[in-house]
Design a protein around this motif. Structure first.
Motif, PDB file in Angstrom:
ATOM      1  N   PHE A 131      77.011  -4.241-123.556  1.00 59.36           N
ATOM      2  CA  PHE A 131      77.471  -4.349-121.734  1.00 59.36           C
ATOM      3  C   PHE A 131      77.693  -5.934-122.517  1.00 59.36           C
ATOM      4  N   LEU A 132      78.767  -6.023-121.307  1.00 57.53           N
ATOM      5  CA  LEU A 132      80.392  -7.306-121.388  1.00 57.53           C
ATOM      6  C   LEU A 132      79.454  -8.535-120.291  1.00 57.53           C
ATOM      7  N   ASP A 133      80.327  -9.492-120.911  1.00 56.30           N
ATOM      8  CA  ASP A 133      79.909 -10.347-120.182  1.00 56.30           C
ATOM      9  C   ASP A 133      81.628 -10.771-119.248  1.00 56.30           C
ATOM     10  N   GLY A 134      81.349 -11.019-117.583  1.00 54.63           N
ATOM     11  CA  GLY A 134      81.867 -10.979-117.452  1.00 54.63           C
ATOM     12  C   GLY A 134      81.954 -12.290-116.224  1.00 54.63           C
ATOM     13  N   LEU A 135      83.631 -13.215-115.827  1.00 52.38           N
ATOM     14  CA  LEU A 135      83.565 -14.412-114.633  1.00 52.38           C
ATOM     15  C   LEU A 135      84.806 -13.550-113.728  1.00 52.38           C
ATOM     16  N   GLY A 136      84.347 -13.341-112.893  1.00 55.68           N
ATOM     17  CA  GLY A 136      84.985 -13.554-111.070  1.00 55.68           C
ATOM     18  C   GLY A 136      84.499 -12.542-110.408  1.00 55.68           C
ATOM     19  N   PRO A 137      85.240 -11.640-109.281  1.00 57.51           N
ATOM     20  CA  PRO A 137      86.448 -11.988-109.203  1.00 57.51           C
ATOM     21  C   PRO A 137      86.579 -13.670-109.064  1.00 57.51           C
ATOM     22  N   LEU A 138      88.379 -13.807-109.642  1.00 55.47           N
ATOM     23  CA  LEU A 138      89.264 -14.820-110.107  1.00 55.47           C
ATOM     24  C   LEU A 138      90.518 -14.690-108.771  1.00 55.47           C
ATOM     25  N   GLY A 139      90.714 -15.922-108.921  1.00 53.21           N
ATOM     26  CA  GLY A 139      92.782 -15.835-108.560  1.00 53.21           C
ATOM     27  C   GLY A 139      92.673 -15.816-106.515  1.00 53.21           C
ATOM     28  N   ARG A 140      94.027 -15.419-106.885  1.00 53.75           N
ATOM     29  CA  ARG A 140      94.211 -15.550-105.038  1.00 53.75           C
ATOM     30  C   ARG A 140      95.319 -14.092-105.415  1.00 53.75           C
ATOM     31  N   GLY A 141      94.755 -13.672-104.523  1.00 54.58           N
ATOM     32  CA  GLY A 141      95.500 -11.608-104.549  1.00 54.58           C
ATOM     33  C   GLY A 141      96.229 -11.654-103.556  1.00 54.58           C
ATOM     34  N   PHE A 142      96.514 -10.193-103.454  1.00 51.60           N
ATOM     35  CA  PHE A 142      97.814 -10.061-102.036  1.00 51.60           C
ATOM     36  C   PHE A 142      97.293  -9.855-101.545  1.00 51.60           C
ATOM     37  N   THR A 143      97.798 -10.089 -99.721  1.00 53.98           N
ATOM     38  CA  THR A 143      98.183 -10.040 -98.795  1.00 53.98           C
ATOM     39  C   THR A 143      98.458  -9.067 -98.011  1.00 53.98           C
ATOM     40  N   LEU A 144      98.084  -8.372 -97.311  1.00 60.70           N
ATOM     41  CA  LEU A 144      99.232  -6.764 -97.069  1.00 60.70           C
ATOM     42  C   LEU A 144      99.469  -7.390 -95.502  1.00 60.70           C
ATOM     43  N   PRO A 145     100.516  -6.956 -94.917  1.00 61.04           N
ATOM     44  CA  PRO A 145     101.516  -7.598 -93.828  1.00 61.04           C
ATOM     45  C   PRO A 145     101.586  -6.538 -92.767  1.00 61.04           C
ATOM     46  N   PRO A 146     101.447  -7.135 -91.417  1.00 55.32           N
ATOM     47  CA  PRO A 146     100.792  -6.887 -90.431  1.00 55.32           C
ATOM     48  C   PRO A 146     101.528  -5.254 -89.657  1.00 55.32           C
ATOM     49  N   GLY A 147     103.116  -5.454 -90.656  1.00 50.64           N
ATOM     50  CA  GLY A 147     103.343  -4.259 -90.091  1.00 50.64           C
ATOM     51  C   GLY A 147     102.564  -3.087 -91.322  1.00 50.64           C
ATOM     52  N   PRO A 148     103.058  -2.036 -90.989  1.00 53.29           N
ATOM     53  CA  PRO A 148     102.147  -0.486 -91.497  1.00 53.29           C
ATOM     54  C   PRO A 148     103.413  -0.597 -92.894  1.00 53.29           C
ATOM     55  N   ARG A 149     104.513  -0.536 -93.413  1.00 53.58           N
ATOM     56  CA  ARG A 149     104.848   0.082 -94.302  1.00 53.58           C
ATOM     57  C   ARG A 149     105.240  -0.729 -95.516  1.00 53.58           C
ATOM     58  N   VAL A 150     104.878   0.024 -96.233  1.00 58.10           N
ATOM     59  CA  VAL A 150     105.034  -1.435 -97.507  1.00 58.10           C
ATOM     60  C   VAL A 150     105.168  -0.656 -99.234  1.00 58.10           C
TER      61      VAL A 150
END
Ligand code: FES
Length: 259
Positions: free
Chosen positions: A87-106
């Motif tokens: 067993f491992l001890d963790g904290l999170g999820p943390l931080g600011r993640g990615f934001t996908l755009p309105p357009g479809p091609r990434v």
């Protein structure tokens, strides 16, 4: 929202030179690609034994968290020795993640272990109907990690290696630059060495494509305590401000960073 949790090791296997893929059974509250968890890497309660590790994938139905990490010191060496049932001890999820755009091609651009968070983003974006091209760079083919797992998903994978042992021979940013001469993208997302991120930011800026970069390689304590992760950012008025990567990021708009 973040939380403290315990996760049971399901598997912890070597997938590259000193690189391990860890699967943990734990219930997380809605992690987003680009966020990280803070894992205790030692058997005492010393907070300095925690390591920030970006979320490589999360399966809510199986309550399974995946992490990809490199053994770089005492803490990660200890982590590499964990076995199924531990067993491992963790904290999170943390931080600011990615934001996908309105357009479809990434376009996603990963250098080395930068594939860790971009794998999660590729899978989530493809499931959301985005047209995903994943550019992956490494020194040699041994460093192209976990790509077989993307087979069957609607993700176009473009490989680049410095020694030419797989895909394009040269930096992944050179491959991206060639493709940008005739391909259109609505957003670019990158994670990897700082020089690679700066080049991605430049290429995106020249073409007016919104880009986000993850600066997770600069994190140390991951808690906002050590100030070892400070990054200089441009404010709205062009002034420069300093933020912690671990608390204000690790994902930032590429044009905000003072490269
Ligand atoms: Fe210590 Fe951010 S990593 S303050």
């Amino acid at each position: 929202m973040s939380s403290l949790w315990q996760g049971e090791v399901v598997a912890n296997t070597a997938v590259g030179p000193d690189i391990y893929h860890l699967r943990l059974r734990t219930a997380l509250p809605g992690p987003r690609p680009g966020q990280f968890v803070h894992l205790r890497c030692g058997s005492s309660w010393d907070p300095l034994l925690r390591r920030p590790l970006s979320i490589h994938d999360y399966n809510p139905a199986r309550q399974e968290l995946e992490l990809l990490y490199q053994v770089v010191g005492r803490g990660t060496a200890w982590l590499a020795g964990r076995r199924p049932g531990d067993f491992l001890d963790g904290l999170g999820p943390l931080g600011r993640g990615f934001t996908l755009p309105p357009g479809p091609r990434v376009a996603l651009v990963a250098g080395g272990l930068g594939i860790a968070p971009l794998f999660f983003l590729a899978r989530v974006a493809a499931a959301g109907g985005y047209q995903v091209t994943l550019y992956v760079g490494a020194r040699s083919r041994d460093g192209l990690l976990r790509l077989e797992t993307l087979q069957g998903l609607a993700v176009e994978v473009q490989r680049a290696t410095d020694d030419g042992s797989a895909g394009f021979a040269g930096p992944v940013t050179s491959l991206l630059a060639r493709h940008l001469e005739y391909k259109q993208y609505d957003g670019i997302f990158a994670c990897g060495p700082r020089a690679m991120l700066a080049e991605v930011a430049k290429l995106a800026g020249q073409r007016g494509i919104p880009a986000e970069v993850s600066l997770e390689e600069r994190m140390a304590c991951g808690l906002g305590a050590c100030r070892g992760c400070v990054v200089a950012l441009y404010g709205e008025d062009g002034s420069i401000a300093y933020e912690n990567v671990c608390s204000a990021g690790p994902v930032f708009p590429a044009e905000k960073i003072v490269w």
